[in-house]
Design a protein around this motif. Structure first.
Motif, PDB file in Angstrom:
ATOM      1  N   THR A  12      -4.861   9.591   1.127  1.00 39.27           N
ATOM      2  CA  THR A  12      -5.100   8.482   0.304  1.00 39.27           C
ATOM      3  C   THR A  12      -3.792   7.352   0.048  1.00 39.27           C
ATOM      4  O   THR A  12      -2.961   7.584   0.008  1.00 39.27           O
ATOM      5  N   LEU A  13      -5.064   6.879   0.454  1.00 37.32           N
ATOM      6  CA  LEU A  13      -4.274   5.024   0.327  1.00 37.32           C
ATOM      7  C   LEU A  13      -5.113   4.660  -1.080  1.00 37.32           C
ATOM      8  O   LEU A  13      -5.768   4.308  -0.906  1.00 37.32           O
ATOM      9  N   LEU A  72       0.488  -1.237   0.013  1.00 36.67           N
ATOM     10  CA  LEU A  72       0.193  -0.077  -0.121  1.00 36.67           C
ATOM     11  C   LEU A  72       0.986   1.458  -0.247  1.00 36.67           C
ATOM     12  O   LEU A  72       1.710   1.304   0.346  1.00 36.67           O
ATOM     13  N   TYR A  73       0.204   2.425  -0.553  1.00 42.07           N
ATOM     14  CA  TYR A  73       1.185   3.805  -0.663  1.00 42.07           C
ATOM     15  C   TYR A  73       0.448   5.193  -0.260  1.00 42.07           C
ATOM     16  O   TYR A  73      -0.825   5.002  -0.779  1.00 42.07           O
ATOM     17  N   ILE A  74       0.971   5.456   0.172  1.00 33.76           N
ATOM     18  CA  ILE A  74      -0.419   6.876   0.525  1.00 33.76           C
ATOM     19  C   ILE A  74      -0.197   8.000  -0.193  1.00 33.76           C
ATOM     20  O   ILE A  74       1.333   8.594   0.614  1.00 33.76           O
ATOM     21  N   THR A  75      -0.966   8.742  -0.929  1.00 31.10           N
ATOM     22  CA  THR A  75      -0.525  10.154  -0.922  1.00 31.10           C
ATOM     23  C   THR A  75      -1.126  11.251  -0.045  1.00 31.10           C
ATOM     24  O   THR A  75      -1.995  10.661   0.291  1.00 31.10           O
ATOM     25  N   TYR A  94      -2.025   9.574  14.412  1.00 38.58           N
ATOM     26  CA  TYR A  94      -1.421  10.515  14.474  1.00 38.58           C
ATOM     27  C   TYR A  94      -2.572  11.652  14.156  1.00 38.58           C
ATOM     28  O   TYR A  94      -2.502  13.048  14.358  1.00 38.58           O
ATOM     29  N   LYS A  95      -3.562  11.601  12.934  1.00 39.56           N
ATOM     30  CA  LYS A  95      -4.692  12.343  13.513  1.00 39.56           C
ATOM     31  C   LYS A  95      -5.656  13.196  15.207  1.00 39.56           C
ATOM     32  O   LYS A  95      -5.560  14.109  15.584  1.00 39.56           O
ATOM     33  N   ILE A 131      -3.617  -0.949   8.974  1.00 37.59           N
ATOM     34  CA  ILE A 131      -2.243  -0.685   9.433  1.00 37.59           C
ATOM     35  C   ILE A 131      -2.163  -0.104   8.911  1.00 37.59           C
ATOM     36  O   ILE A 131      -2.093   1.459  10.065  1.00 37.59           O
ATOM     37  N   ALA A 132      -2.887   0.880   7.640  1.00 36.99           N
ATOM     38  CA  ALA A 132      -2.247   2.507   7.321  1.00 36.99           C
ATOM     39  C   ALA A 132      -2.957   3.326   8.081  1.00 36.99           C
ATOM     40  O   ALA A 132      -3.267   4.148   8.597  1.00 36.99           O
ATOM     41  N   ASN A 133      -4.538   2.372   8.191  1.00 31.33           N
ATOM     42  CA  ASN A 133      -5.631   3.827   8.559  1.00 31.33           C
ATOM     43  C   ASN A 133      -5.394   3.859  10.727  1.00 31.33           C
ATOM     44  O   ASN A 133      -5.784   4.727  10.869  1.00 31.33           O
TER      45      ASN A 133
END
Length: 383
Positions: free
Chosen positions: A108-109, A98-101, A132-133, A124-126
């Motif tokens: 965006t995931l 996965l990559y995040i922009t 962080y939020k 994991i990304a969420n």
């Protein structure tokens, strides 16, 4: 008449227990039950205890802040930095999952939704972005002299699991008993084929009919022999299922809180359903095999029964079909639904009674049909 039926029964049982293929069907097929129970339990356990760090390869197409770097380290994320194009290429190659922009304040995931790895990586990304939020929100509130706990933690959520049954245990029990039904079906097909189409092909059936024995006595004797072999398979499968349940409870942690349990009354009713189903499927197998000219033709005709005995119950479990008055009189489906209810301690006596009565009617019709066929020389001798 009783002596003639008993003599036919003895003859058929001798042939069943002398035939290696019949014995194999009777005793080897049930071995699948423990393999299914333990195999599926191992699969559930591995899914529950899967290490999310296996899916932590995540790319970032923007510059990370110091707080994000700290979070990435604490969450054990295997980060990859690069441009959107570079990370997209890495995703296709499988180097990252996965990559995040980031554009302004929008993250965006990007991942393959049809991939299992992408689904785990998105979790994991969420988790990373939510953490962080939360940090940014706390920082903003503190800078404005506000207590973050009073704003962000207005109410508290707790969980209380009141389940009295385990999803995993019910799933395993259901599929174990579905395969018991299938094992009985498979066990009935070979002796039913051999005692009908097999005897036609060998020419022994014509000799048997020269004796002063009524067709009814021959059919009842053959039916009882096939039924007995089916019941043996069913009881053996049940015993192996109960043993494998015990082993699974001791072997897998998913059953520590809510183990696989079956009461004595459930076992007794299960044996009753096994016996009733054995009569039904044995009669049906003999009826179908009697119409065949050769052993091979009869086997081909009976093969679909194996799937018919398994799939209705499987589909009913998947879509959540519950037992009812109507379902209790539908062949095949009634046995699996009643058996599933009985195994989890639900005893609907009206439905059990209807299943029993409807089965008696079906068996009577089947026997009548077989006797009628045996009185027809065209059917018997393929003229």
């Amino acid at each position: 008449m009783k002596n003639k039926i008993i003599n036919i029964l003895k003859k058929e049982l001798r042939e069943v227990f002398r035939d290696k293929k019949s014995l194999a069907m009777m005793f080897i097929i049930p071995i699948m039950i423990p393999l299914i129970v333990l195999g599926m339990s191992a699969l559930f356990e591995s899914q529950m205890n899967s290490d999310n760090t296996v899916y932590n390869k995540i790319g970032f197409a923007y510059n990370l802040s110091s707080k994000e770097e700290e979070l990435i380290k604490s969450l054990e994320i295997d980060k990859t930095l690069g441009t959107k194009e570079e990370l997209e290429d890495s995703l296709k190659k499988g180097d990252i999952y996965l990559y995040i922009t980031k554009e302004n304040n929008k993250y965006t995931l990007n991942y393959n939704m049809s991939s299992e790895t992408g689904g785990y990586a998105s979790n994991i990304a969420n988790s990373f972005l939510e953490s962080y939020k939360r940090l940014l929100q706390n920082e903003y509130l503190l800078n404005n002299n506000l207590n973050p706990d009073e704003v962000l933690n207005i109410f508290e959520i707790s969980e209380n699991d009141i389940a009295s049954e385990s999803f995993f245990a019910n799933y395993i029990i259901t599929y174990a008993f579905l395969f018991i039904i299938m094992a009985i079906t498979v066990s009935a097909t070979y002796p039913a084929t051999d005692s009908t189409a097999g005897e036609k092909e060998r020419g022994t059936l014509e000799t048997l009919l020269t004796f002063p024995i009524k067709s009814r006595d021959i059919i009842v004797g053959k039916l009882l022999s096939v039924t007995i072999s089916s019941i043996i398979t069913g009881i053996l499968s049940l015993i192996l299922a109960l043993i494998s349940f015990k082993i699974a409870n001791n072997m897998f942690t998913i059953y520590e809180t809510l183990p696989i349990t079956i009461s004595i009354s459930s076992i007794i009713f299960s044996i009753f359903v096994i016996i009733v189903y054995s009569f039904f499927i044995s009669g049906l197998c003999i009826a179908i095999a009697s119409l065949s000219k050769t052993f091979k033709e009869a086997q081909s005709a009976l093969t679909p029964l194996t799937f018919i005995s398994l799939f209705p119950g499987m589909i009913a479990f998947m879509v959540g079909i519950k037992s009812s008055i109507l379902m209790s009189i539908i062949p095949f489906l009634n046995f699996t639904l009643v058996l599933n209810d009985v195994c989890v301690g639900i005893f609907n006596y009206n439905q059990i009674f209807l299943m029993f009565i409807s089965t008696i009617i079906y068996i009577s019709l089947i026997i009548w049909y077989i006797i009628k066929q045996y009185k027809s020389e065209k059917v018997l001798f393929s003229i």
